[in-house]
Design a protein around this motif. Structure first.
Motif, PDB file in Angstrom:
ATOM      1  N   ALA A  46       0.832  -1.175   0.044  1.00 41.07           N
ATOM      2  CA  ALA A  46       0.022   0.032   0.077  1.00 41.07           C
ATOM      3  C   ALA A  46       0.903   1.148   0.073  1.00 41.07           C
ATOM      4  CB  ALA A  46      -0.720  -0.168   1.211  1.00 41.07           C
ATOM      5  N   PHE A  47       2.197   1.057   0.272  1.00 38.11           N
ATOM      6  CA  PHE A  47       3.248   2.196   0.586  1.00 38.11           C
ATOM      7  C   PHE A  47       4.194   1.551  -0.288  1.00 38.11           C
ATOM      8  CE2 PHE A  47       0.900   2.812   4.378  1.00 38.11           C
ATOM      9  CZ  PHE A  47       0.488   4.186   4.269  1.00 38.11           C
ATOM     10  N   LYS A  48       4.472   2.321  -1.663  1.00 38.77           N
ATOM     11  CA  LYS A  48       5.500   1.572  -2.218  1.00 38.77           C
ATOM     12  C   LYS A  48       6.768   2.565  -2.648  1.00 38.77           C
ATOM     13  CE  LYS A  48       5.332  -1.460  -4.250  1.00 38.77           C
ATOM     14  NZ  LYS A  48       5.666  -2.948  -3.695  1.00 38.77           N
ATOM     15  N   PRO A  49       7.783   2.027  -2.220  1.00 37.61           N
ATOM     16  CA  PRO A  49       9.154   2.850  -2.057  1.00 37.61           C
ATOM     17  C   PRO A  49       9.578   2.899  -3.660  1.00 37.61           C
ATOM     18  CG  PRO A  49       9.637   0.891  -0.957  1.00 37.61           C
ATOM     19  CD  PRO A  49       7.949   0.670  -1.574  1.00 37.61           C
ATOM     20  N   ARG A  50       9.456   3.862  -4.309  1.00 35.09           N
ATOM     21  CA  ARG A  50       9.712   3.649  -5.863  1.00 35.09           C
ATOM     22  C   ARG A  50      10.944   4.521  -6.176  1.00 35.09           C
ATOM     23  NH1 ARG A  50       5.547   2.128  -9.088  1.00 35.09           N
ATOM     24  NH2 ARG A  50       7.342   1.267 -10.377  1.00 35.09           N
TER      25      ARG A  50
END
Ligand code: PEP
Ligand code: MN
Length: 303
Positions: free
Chosen positions: A63-67
């Motif tokens: 749900a939280f994507k470190p991109r």
């Protein structure tokens, strides 16, 4: 290894079993599966139903994507967590999801059964301290530039806060090889078993980034003694908003799970045969687990 007080292998070689809603890491072989990112309710719930049917014991989804790029899809945040919650209610599968910010730990922990610390945050010490205080089970991925000693020291940060429930995850490291997304370092599986009492699982999806390599590396991880896998699966990988090239389709995942079952049966027969030979009545290569039962690991693989 220096400074490892809580994660270091115990003198009696007993191993931790981390129980997450009845799913036991450190006993048997646990497959966590699901999409890279939570994108829609339909995508997540359909994937959850399919992976459960194929034999997965937990659902993953970011749900939280470190991109790498700030302009890439960053995840749905709270909306994504609510979708995961629905998928859990629908399937009964406990949820693994990443937390990237100290400020989010407590409320993400209300939805997650396991909080994942991603490779990019492995050495985010304030985040490690915070998840240590949360008391939730933690999946600690290996940083892409990290040594085993650095990784285990990060686990030590979490245990030092009074949280013993840490599962390690090998997900590949950066090397000179550019063919694969990362170099999946399966030698860490027996190394972790030698140096700590914590369970270790393997992520062949980020570890290779190449669809055709996920099945062989999953089977290799099982044979190396891993306690499980974390695998990306999507009902329609072509349309995925992140990591579309490494997400298995449902039929590909089903085939992998069938092969893993066969490989597990073979491994069990191997363990039984060699345990019998070692002691005459079993137990030769096996180590004790927390509750005194035996966990089959390749204790002899590393001297
Ligand atoms: C993930 O599992 O969603 C992920 C981002 O993996 P990693 O932190 O290993 O890159
Ligand atoms: Mn991914």
């Amino acid at each position: 290894m220096k400074n490892l007080k809580l994660v270091a292998a115990r003198p009696d070689f007993s191993r931790s079993i981390i129980n997450v809603q009845g799913v036991e890491f450190g006993r048997g072989f646990v497959v966590i599966a699901g999409p890279c990112s939570v994108e829609t309710e339909k995508q997540t719930i359909e994937t959850a139903i399919a992976v459960k049917k194929a034999g997965a014991l937990m659902l993953r989804g970011g749900a939280f994507k470190p991109r790498t790029s700030p302009y890439a899809f960053q995840g749905l945040g709270l909306k994504g967590l609510k979708i995961l919650d629905k998928a859990k209610k629908e399937t009964g599968l406990p949820i693994v999801t990443e937390v990237v910010d100290t400020r989010d730990v407590s409320w993400v922990g209300e939805y997650a059964d396991i909080l994942q610390i991603g490779a990019r945050n492995m050495q985010n010490f304030s985040l490690l301290r915070e998840v240590g205080k949360s008391g939730k089970p933690i999946l600690l991925k290996r940083g892409m530039y990290s040594t085993l000693e650095e990784w285990l020291n990060c686990a030590e940060y979490i245990l030092a806060e009074g949280n013993p429930n840490v599962i390690l995850c090998e997900r590949g490291i950066r090397t000179f090889e550019t063919y694969t997304r990362n170099t999946l370092d399966l030698s860490m599986v027996p190394a972790v078993h030698k140096e700590t009492h914590l369970p270790i699982i393997v992520d062949p999806s980020h570890g290779t980034g190449i669809l055709s390599m996920i099945e062989p590396m999953s089977l290799a991880a099982l044979m190396a003694g891993a306690n499980g896998l974390e695998i990306e699966v999507h009902i329609d990988p072509e349309s995925a908003l992140s990591d579309k090239d490494q997400q298995l389709t449902v039929p590909q995942f089903e085939k992998l799970m069938r092969k893993l079952d066969r490989a597990k049966a073979f491994l069990d027969s191997l363990d039984a045969e060699f345990a019998d030979k070692a002691s005459g009545n079993g137990g030769g290569d096996a180590d004790k687990t927390d509750d005194g039962s035996e966990a089959k690991i390749f204790a002899d693989a590393v001297d």
